[in-house]
Design a protein around this motif. Structure first.
Motif, short mmCIF file in Angstrom:
data_model
loop_
_atom_site.label_atom_id
_atom_site.label_comp_id
_atom_site.label_asym_id
_atom_site.label_seq_id
_atom_site.Cartn_x
_atom_site.Cartn_y
_atom_site.Cartn_z
N ILE A 16 54.07 -5.72 14.24
CA ILE A 16 52.65 -6.04 14.35
C ILE A 16 52.22 -7.01 13.26
O ILE A 16 51.47 -7.93 13.49
CB ILE A 16 51.81 -4.75 14.25
N GLN A 60 30.97 -16.91 15.80
CA GLN A 60 29.96 -15.90 16.10
C GLN A 60 30.56 -14.85 16.99
O GLN A 60 31.32 -15.16 17.89
CB GLN A 60 28.75 -16.53 16.78
N SER A 61 30.19 -13.60 16.75
CA SER A 61 30.81 -12.59 17.58
C SER A 61 29.84 -11.82 18.44
O SER A 61 30.16 -10.80 18.99
CB SER A 61 31.63 -11.63 16.72
N ARG B 376 48.24 -3.18 19.87
CA ARG B 376 47.91 -4.49 19.31
C ARG B 376 46.45 -4.83 19.62
O ARG B 376 45.98 -4.53 20.72
CB ARG B 376 48.84 -5.52 19.96
N ASN B 377 45.75 -5.49 18.69
CA ASN B 377 44.40 -5.98 18.98
C ASN B 377 44.44 -7.01 20.10
O ASN B 377 45.45 -7.69 20.29
CB ASN B 377 43.80 -6.67 17.76
N LEU B 379 42.14 -10.24 21.15
CA LEU B 379 41.00 -11.09 20.84
C LEU B 379 40.61 -11.90 22.07
O LEU B 379 41.46 -12.25 22.88
CB LEU B 379 41.34 -12.05 19.71
N TRP B 381 38.49 -15.44 22.55
CA TRP B 381 37.78 -16.53 21.89
C TRP B 381 37.26 -17.52 22.93
O TRP B 381 38.01 -17.92 23.82
CB TRP B 381 38.70 -17.31 20.95
N ASP B 401 37.96 -8.04 21.21
CA ASP B 401 37.21 -8.55 20.07
C ASP B 401 36.75 -9.98 20.45
O ASP B 401 37.51 -10.93 20.33
CB ASP B 401 38.14 -8.57 18.85
N VAL B 402 35.52 -10.08 20.94
CA VAL B 402 35.04 -11.34 21.52
C VAL B 402 34.36 -12.22 20.46
O VAL B 402 33.49 -11.75 19.73
CB VAL B 402 34.03 -11.06 22.66
N MET B 403 34.78 -13.46 20.37
CA MET B 403 34.19 -14.39 19.40
C MET B 403 33.95 -15.76 20.02
O MET B 403 34.72 -16.21 20.86
CB MET B 403 35.12 -14.56 18.20
N MET B 468 48.62 -15.38 13.40
CA MET B 468 48.22 -14.04 13.80
C MET B 468 49.23 -13.39 14.73
O MET B 468 50.10 -14.03 15.30
CB MET B 468 46.85 -14.08 14.44
N THR B 469 49.11 -12.07 14.85
CA THR B 469 50.07 -11.31 15.63
C THR B 469 49.38 -10.56 16.76
O THR B 469 50.01 -9.80 17.49
CB THR B 469 50.79 -10.30 14.72
N ASP B 470 48.09 -10.78 16.92
CA ASP B 470 47.33 -10.14 17.99
C ASP B 470 47.57 -10.86 19.32
O ASP B 470 48.00 -12.00 19.35
CB ASP B 470 45.83 -10.20 17.67
#
Lengths: 533, 533
Positions: A16, A60-61, B376-377, B379, B381, B401-403, B468-470
């Motif tokens: 990870i 921005q999130s 794992r997370n 994301l 984007w 995890d929305v950005m 990153m590893t996500d």
């Protein structure tokens, strides 16, 4: 948990973390502790999102977020723990890092154990030789058990303050102390582990260059511990203090690598850098920044373009040419910078000849047929807009390396380009009001930019200005100038959009170990000359 | 020249190079050679400008330069010299570095000594055991004088080719060989010194992690030296080859540091990084990139937004909302990615359980009450434009995890925003023609962007994707999608602006040691499902 299974779990974890190559092959030697199977880094990572790209005001999130960026929980908090003997440049590093991170809009604060020590009254507990301060070298003797305990206590108290501050909304806390033993660092780590959302980055500063050390020591003697002391005596005391620290000093090494700690060693002001287990976005940014620092004596000249025709009409943005007055400024600037370049060269040669003389005095077999040191390059950078390009049109390209760079362009005002502020107020009253209420975060409509967007765009330039050793003139625009000056002069973020940076004014920045010296030259139109303010 | 004076001159030099802390205190021990008082780095630096910020197509150094950036003499040329035992990931590093630098528009080429060796017929000079290839392990025995000379010769021949190519207009040449002794590296340095405008960066790859090593060796056995050999025999031969190299291997260390060489050591795929005397802008960029690599198994999903109302009208740019059809795509994408996330998790757990079973077989005292590895997370984007934000509106923020990030915005078309191509042709025929003739360098009028501007803007994202590893889904726009895919798939720069990247198509990138695997999923509107192509 069996070691084997821990091993297996670690594998998953390692994967990870991207540290697939990190698994040490000697897990057998590690303590098999049921309650703490992993290092704190692992646990804190597993629990938290928002570990990646995180740029206040840029990322921005929340869906449809307004101009105010999300505050508070964005990203894990970072504790930077300094390590290093006295006079190894720790304060230089912490100051620079704080300034840079603050400029990038991360709430950053330095917690200095030395200051806490000076504020703490400990005269009663200490047997000092008469005439010394309450913190003379004997306080730093590793065999002075009482003092040692007090120093430990102060370091941990300082850490508690830091943690409190992070919990109340801070983002990056820097623990500025020698932290020179593994025992101390382990204690610090264990304390920080208790806050699961905090990450730790150790930064060790090492200096083996005697000249730099001597300079650092000289700086220290003008500091708070010695200000009222006889210089000779102060130097003597400080050297003994260093010697006391050296007795107990343990550099970060293999043992702590096995603990998977995230650390960075800076040796001789970034001449050599060792980075271990660097994980987060923020840590990576910190290290890239620190890798690029240098202490060379140089000049960064920076100014806005000469007056443009849009300036005379009060219009923002656009891409107009210079006015007659602007061209006059440009001509004078060309001569002025050429003169400054020659002056710098002259001083460089004088210094060289002086050093040569010193050498000659000391050594007889010195022949003087050697070439002089080469002249420093002089770069001239402008934006890609006409008014800056025209400002440097007359610079001699044989003497100056002229370049036009898009990221020096003015803030892009989108739909408001080429309008006057009055027009904006009439046509877009809501935008006008929004901008007024928060100029830092306000973003112009129609793909326009905000101050924060410009900070982010200018960031690679700041890194480059830190990295390079050439002299330079930057010809840019109001907002970019404010942002660059804000970085070098550590201006509070709320004040940045309101800085007074008039046309036809040239700033000269001289980065020094203790901060940046700022000089200001103003063009007198009638005399057609620059005067230092 | 006297040592003292050399010392003094070095001081000036050191100051210029920002390596004020670099002066070693043992100059007395150095040879006092009248003809070569300085290291090559110093001389080449002193002669050359354009050592700083240098971004093809972004930085222009001619006044009023057109859309074509300056080619050829911009910046010093860089020779990257690889160092490391076989199967230590040198080729992985060279491949990645070449891909990245080429994508940033620097002409980069790898010169592999192994390939040259395979192309050179040396059967006559070599006494091989029957049945082996012409390059079996005995060729790499340091006591095999004849073979040693031939290897030296090949390495230098390869270097000559590299230098020739740089002289003909190349920018960065990578010398891909073991270069495992100080003698060899000194020879290489001396050869490169003869070209005063070339800089040298040594990159040493070290791998102490046995699992990674075994994987690398397995990869090697499918390579050209062993393709027709019995696997057992091949493995045996390759291990002996490594052993032969190990006999003579000298890591970069203090001795070469005193020579002031610029080097970077990567230990266990960037787990630990040591950088020494890093000077130029380009070298700094290379090292920052390499520091951020990882080999974790992950998925990068990337797509354009759903169809927008501007899409239906054929208008470019703008900030319109999704069409009905676009919203249907968005709903299906939400389900599809959720399914893919669950699938990935399922596979992760299967793999974990399999490994657990393996461990259990081997060890009896294995209890299975341990928690499963964390998920794992994931994301998500998007750009800051409505059409991408609306595309991910329905993603569950508890799971994703929305950005929204400004640098994922579409290329900014300046004055041509919200126009159709037909309108542009009619209203700006010259712009239309200019864009057609060179789409890569073409920049839209009115503060618009070019492809190169977008590459530069997306660069931090590429670094972040490498770091990153996500797992991640990126929802962006046509030009940004082309540019991101071009990086991962190593698309030639001329082809980038013409890549076919239709709406409603999702790409899945899987970074592997040997390159990136690309899968493509197309939305079938009638079935309202995604099908893999």
């Amino acid at each position: 948990m069996s070691l084997l299974k821990q091993n297996l779990f670690n594998d998953c974890y390692n994967e990870i973390n991207g540290s697939i190559g990190s698994k040490s092959n000697d897990t057998e030697n590690k303590p098999n502790n049921e309650t703490e199977p992993f290092s704190p880094y692992q646990l804190s990572y597993l629990k938290h999102h928002r570990y990646s790209l995180d740029l206040p005001g840029i990322v921005q999130s929340k869906l449809g977020a307004g101009p105010q960026p999300q505050v508070g929980d964005a990203g894990p908090k970072l504790v930077v723990v300094m390590v290093g003997l006295p006079a190894r440049g720790k304060s230089y590093i912490t100051k620079k890092l704080k300034r840079y991170l603050t400029w990038l809009q991360y709430e950053t604060k330095v917690f200095n154990v030395g200051n806490l020590r000076r504020h703490t009254s400990i005269n009663n507990n200490n047997n000092n030789p008469p005439g010394s301060t309450s913190h003379s070298f004997s306080f730093f003797d590793p065999h002075n058990e009482q003092a040692k305990q007090l120093r430990e206590h102060l370091a941990m108290e300082c850490l508690d303050e830091l943690i409190d501050w992070l919990k109340k909304g801070g983002r990056i806390g820097i623990h500025d102390a020698t932290n020179s033993s593994i025992t101390r660092r382990t204690r610090i780590m264990k304390r920080i582990q208790r806050e699961s959302s905090f990450k730790i980055l150790f930064i060790e500063s090492i200096c083996t260059d005697k000249r730099v050390l001597e300079k650092n020591i000289a700086l220290k003697l003008s500091g708070p511990d010695y200000k009222n002391m006889d210089p000779e005596e102060a130097l003597n005391d400080f050297r003994k203090r260093i010697a006391n620290y050296e007795k107990a000093y343990e550099t970060i090494g293999e043992q702590e690598e096995l603990e998977n700690i995230q650390y960075c060693k800076l040796i001789n002001v970034g001449k050599k850098v060792i980075a271990h287990n660097i994980q987060g976005f923020l840590s990576g940014q910190c290290i890239f920044y620190l890798m690029n620092l240098n202490l060379v004596d140089r000049r960064i000249w920076i100014t806005r373009h000469g007056e443009s025709t849009d300036n005379t009409l009060g219009r923002i943005g656009g891409d107009s040419s210079l006015s007659e007055r602007g061209r006059k400024f440009a001509a004078c600037l060309t001569k002025f910078i050429k003169m400054q370049k020659d002056l710098f060269r002259q001083k460089q040669l004088e210094k060289y000849r002086e050093e040569l003389k010193e050498e000659k005095k000391r050594y007889l077999n010195f022949s003087s047929s050697e070439p002089e040191p080469p002249e420093r390059n002089f770069l001239v950078w402008t934006s890609m807009l006409k008014r800056t390009i025209e400002t440097v049109e007359k610079f001699d390209s044989k003497e100056f390396d002229v370049m036009h760079i898009r990221f020096l362009n003015e803030i892009y005002a989108g739909a408001c380009e080429e309008m006057t502020y009055q027009q904006i107020e009439e046509e877009y009253p809501e935008e006008y009001a929004a901008r007024k209420s928060n100029k830092l975060y306000y973003r112009y409509p129609g793909m326009g930019e905000s101050y924060l967007d410009v900070i982010h765009r200018v960031n690679p330039l700041i890194i480059e200005l830190e990295r390079m050793t050439d002299n330079i003139l930057i010809v840019t625009h109001r907002v970019v100038l404010r942002i660059v000056l804000a970085y070098f002069s550590d201006v509070e973020k709320e004040k940045v959009p309101h800085m007074d940076v008039p046309l036809h004014t040239v700033y000269c920045l001289q980065p020094k170990a203790y901060g940046t010296e700022l000089l200001k030259w103003v063009w007198d139109e009638n005399e057609d000359m620059f005067f230092q303010e």
